[in-house]
Design a protein around this motif. Structure first.
Motif, PDB file in Angstrom:
ATOM      1  N   LEU A   1       0.843  -1.189   0.000  1.00  0.00           N
ATOM      2  CA  LEU A   1       0.000   0.000   0.000  1.00  0.00           C
ATOM      3  C   LEU A   1       0.882   1.244   0.000  1.00  0.00           C
ATOM      4  N   GLU A   2       0.296   2.377  -0.296  1.00  0.00           N
ATOM      5  CA  GLU A   2       1.024   3.637  -0.222  1.00  0.00           C
ATOM      6  C   GLU A   2       0.251   4.622   0.645  1.00  0.00           C
ATOM      7  N   VAL A   3       0.961   5.328   1.509  1.00  0.00           N
ATOM      8  CA  VAL A   3       0.333   6.292   2.410  1.00  0.00           C
ATOM      9  C   VAL A   3      -0.062   7.541   1.627  1.00  0.00           C
ATOM     10  N   ILE A   4      -1.303   7.949   1.794  1.00  0.00           N
ATOM     11  CA  ILE A   4      -1.780   9.203   1.217  1.00  0.00           C
ATOM     12  C   ILE A   4      -1.662  10.329   2.237  1.00  0.00           C
ATOM     13  N   ALA A   5      -2.055  10.036   3.479  1.00  0.00           N
ATOM     14  CA  ALA A   5      -2.012  11.054   4.528  1.00  0.00           C
ATOM     15  C   ALA A   5      -1.968  10.385   5.885  1.00  0.00           C
TER      16      ALA A   5
END
Length: 243
Positions: free
Chosen positions: A170-174
């Motif tokens: 996954l990738e962190v958005i905020a």
């Protein structure tokens, strides 16, 4: 969308109200809880386990919401849960989950957040040491909900959260701190990256062999607009004013 660790629907009811036309899944290890969400809130019930990455779960979801689960579980369960979320989400789908940061450690050691359970002083000290040394600390409850080794209180630094989210795919958005003292948890918004192999299919050239035809129906005009000598089924120019 899914409410992961729904229990008796604290977030499920919000999702059902906000998204009345969406398929909302209530996912929890408590069968009675998900049954309640199905019967009373109209959600799809999904019974999970302590190894969610090995459990059949809904897939191709747009979003997952998870409140107060990773605040209570060890790092291995974090990893299994994050892997499960990747499998559940469609490419581009998002997950919002909460955790306890190192900022929560001092209040916990001072006994200010006892609603998370009662822990002996030596367990609190060991958890604090682990958090400082490894960026993650977990203490199991002596009287637990579920598996004793899997449920308690967990603290993580922002760096560890980012590391584990990325490791799962996954990738962190905020990442946001606690919004108010009542909620008192930190929030992470992450997404499954869009599939880079997905391409927009080429559209064939459209053959535009169409003529524009104006159709006038005299029944659309008020009777008084038809003048003397005019006919209701005559040309449109005879009835220039629509109703």
């Amino acid at each position: 969308v899914a409410d992961f660790a729904s229990h008796y629907g604290r977030m499920t009811r919000v999702l059902r109200a906000a998204l009345p036309h969406a398929a909302v899944y209530a996912c929890d290890i408590d069968p009675a809880a998900v049954r309640y969400c199905a019967e009373e809130l109209g959600a799809f019930p999904v019974v999970t386990g302590w190894r969610p990455d090995e459990t059949p779960l809904p897939s191709d979801l747009d979003a997952i919401v998870c409140v107060s689960l990773l605040t209570h579980t060890p790092l291995e369960h974090w990893r299994r849960t994050l892997r499960a979320w990747v499998r559940m989400l469609r490419p581009g789908g998002v997950v919002a989950f909460t955790y306890l940061s190192e900022q929560h450690l001092t209040p916990w050691l001072a006994g200010e957040i006892e609603h998370y359970g009662s822990y002996p002083p030596e367990i609190r000290a060991a958890t604090a040491d682990a958090l400082r040394d490894d960026g993650f600390g977990f203490a199991a409850l002596t009287a637990t909900y579920g598996d004793e080794a899997s449920y308690g209180i967990a603290f993580a630094t922002a760096g560890v959260v980012r590391r584990e989210v990325a490791a799962a795919g996954l990738e962190v958005i905020a990442m946001a701190g606690e919004s108010n003292r009542q909620f008192a948890q930190y929030l992470v918004l992450a997404r499954r990256p869009p599939d880079q192999t997905d391409t927009v299919p080429e559209r064939p050239d459209v053959q535009r062999a169409v003529s524009v035809v104006a159709l006038y129906d005299p029944r659309c005009y008020a009777p008084e607009t038809v003048g003397e000598g005019d006919h209701a089924d005559g040309p449109a120019e005879q009835n220039p004013q629509p109703e």
